[in-house]
Design an enzyme around this catalytic site. Structure first.
Site, short mmCIF file in Angstrom:
data_model
loop_
_atom_site.label_atom_id
_atom_site.label_comp_id
_atom_site.label_asym_id
_atom_site.label_seq_id
_atom_site.Cartn_x
_atom_site.Cartn_y
_atom_site.Cartn_z
N HIS A 13 0.84 -1.26 0.07
CA HIS A 13 0.12 0.04 0.03
C HIS A 13 0.65 1.29 -0.17
CE1 HIS A 13 -3.97 2.21 1.47
NE2 HIS A 13 -3.26 2.89 1.03
N HIS A 15 1.59 5.37 -1.86
CA HIS A 15 1.32 6.55 -2.56
C HIS A 15 2.51 6.98 -3.20
CE1 HIS A 15 -2.88 6.50 -1.38
NE2 HIS A 15 -2.39 5.83 -0.29
N LYS A 95 -9.11 -0.39 -6.12
CA LYS A 95 -9.35 -0.03 -4.87
C LYS A 95 -10.54 0.89 -4.60
CE LYS A 95 -7.84 1.83 -0.75
NZ LYS A 95 -6.63 2.90 -0.70
N HIS A 132 -10.52 1.17 1.46
CA HIS A 132 -10.50 2.11 2.45
C HIS A 132 -11.48 1.99 3.26
CE1 HIS A 132 -8.78 6.15 4.27
NE2 HIS A 132 -9.99 6.08 4.66
N HIS A 167 -4.84 -0.38 6.04
CA HIS A 167 -4.33 0.29 7.12
C HIS A 167 -5.66 0.12 8.20
CE1 HIS A 167 -7.21 2.95 4.82
NE2 HIS A 167 -6.12 3.42 4.01
N ASP A 240 1.12 2.70 3.67
CA ASP A 240 0.11 3.62 3.39
C ASP A 240 1.24 4.89 3.44
OD1 ASP A 240 -1.87 5.18 2.52
OD2 ASP A 240 -2.82 5.39 4.60
O1 DOR Z 1 -3.45 9.63 5.14
C1 DOR Z 1 -3.65 9.31 4.14
N1 DOR Z 1 -3.08 9.74 2.96
N2 DOR Z 1 -4.80 8.27 4.12
C2 DOR Z 1 -5.13 7.77 2.81
O2 DOR Z 1 -5.81 6.97 2.65
C3 DOR Z 1 -4.66 8.59 1.60
C4 DOR Z 1 -3.47 9.09 1.75
C5 DOR Z 1 -3.04 10.06 0.56
O3 DOR Z 1 -3.20 9.66 -0.40
O4 DOR Z 1 -2.70 11.20 0.86
ZN ZN Z 2 -3.41 4.98 1.44
#
Ligand code: DOR
Ligand code: ZN
Length: 332
Positions: A13, A15, A95, A132, A167, A240
């Site tokens: 997971h 980003h 997702k 999520h 998460h 995450d």
């Molecule tokens: O804290 C988070 N940031 N939780 C998420 O689910 C997405 C992520 C983000 O993309 O910034």
């Molecule tokens: Zn995330």
């Protein structure tokens, strides 16, 4: 000097954002991980073969040693032909974002049942359903627990669908995953494993610890720790890691997300060592996730050394997790 040899881990997971910053973020991941599951909440979202392939190419160009496992963002307009096309290019998961629960999710799902036909196709075509799990509009500390009935509905209605409750942040979510059949698993982040709401608002406001789902109570963290250290294959690592520029975090309407990528392995080793659970770490970071996703476990290795270092206060314009703190394990 103590050296610890581990399998090169997977992170299920992550980003990575877009444009120039993606290069730095992808390279940070490639120093510690072999494969990463890439989240689709980009702009535009990953919802077509073209955007997914272009995004994958951007990642592998920036960090050739990293193998990105691609996802798509679920919406009710996806057809069987779309999903077949995703399958053909090797996409592994879809997702589900409830509308408005986190970064770039305004276009998420607002009518749960409207995506059932897409989920039925995902089950048939053997995609992993990554979710999520927070209910929009509910009081923030109760959002995850309020979403659990939906996870239960999905597990019952789609018994062959592999579901990942992403998460997990509450004892209730951990308990639900334990009780549901083996096709329901969960990812655990380094921040939910180590922190509580006190680390966000306890003494002073710490915006770099603000994330979704928000950090919860000590009892929740205990349940998450117990799950991670138990060696139960339903729980595996997904960081995450979610970088936002410092100015986007230190302002009136700060973005949710913790940039944990630069410190993940040193923190995980520290926590598993403290609990006397180092023998459970390999499966947590390089075993159960791969098994659940139906891919081979990693064969490459990575080494850490017990040598302390101080985490930088700012990495490519982002304040990372544990900024300014001393960590006892370093990457070799
Ligand atoms: O804290 C988070 N940031 N939780 C998420 O689910 C997405 C992520 C983000 O993309 O910034
Ligand atoms: Zn995330």
């Amino acid at each position: 000097m103590t050296i610890l040899k581990l399998p090169l881990p997977d992170d299920f997971h992550v980003h990575l954002r877009q444009g120039d910053p993606l290069t730095d973020y992808a390279r940070d991941m490639s120093r510690q991980f072999g494969r990463i599951l890439v989240m689709p909440n980009t702009e535009p979202a990953l919802q077509s073969v073209e955007t997914i392939l272009a995004y994958k190419k951007a990642i592998t160009s920036a960090a050739p040693s990293l193998e990105p496992l691609m996802t798509f963002k679920i919406h009710s307009g996806l057809s069987q032909a779309d999903l077949l096309a995703f399958k053909e290019i090797g996409v592994v998961a879809g997702k589900y974002y409830p509308a408005g629960v986190t970064t770039n999710s305004e276009d998420g799902v607002s009518d749960f049942e409207s995506v059932f036909p897409v989920i039925a196709l995902m089950e048939k075509m053997n995609f992993v359903f990554s979710v999520h799990g927070e209910e929009p509009g509910v009081f923030c500390l109760d959002r995850e627990a309020a979403f659990i009935p939906k996870i239960k509905t999905l597990a019952q209605k789609f018994p062959r669908l592999r579901i990942v409750f992403e998460h997990v942040s509450t004892a209730e979510a951990v308990q639900a995953v334990l009780e549901l059949p083996p096709n329901v698993a969960a990812t655990i982040t380094a921040h939910h494993l180590t922190m509580t709401l006190d680390d966000v608002i306890g003494d002073s406001l710490r915006p770099h610890h603000f994330c979704k789902p928000i950090l919860k109570l000590p009892a929740d963290r205990e349940a998450i720790r117990k799950a991670a250290f138990s060696g139960n294959p339903k729980f595996f690592f997904g960081s995450d890691s979610a970088p936002h520029a410092q100015a986007k975090k230190e302002c009136a309407y700060g973005a949710a997300g913790i940039y944990s990528a630069p410190v993940l392995l040193p923190i995980l080793v520290r926590e598993f060592e403290r609990e006397g659970a180092l023998n459970k770490l390999d499966d947590f970071i390089a075993g159960y996730g791969a098994d659940f996703y139906g891919i081979a476990r990693p064969t490459k290795k990575i080494e850490l050394i017990k040598k302390s270092w101080i985490v930088s206060n700012n990495i490519h314009g982002v304040v990372p997790l544990a900024a300014g703190e001393t960590l006892e394990w370093s990457l070799l």
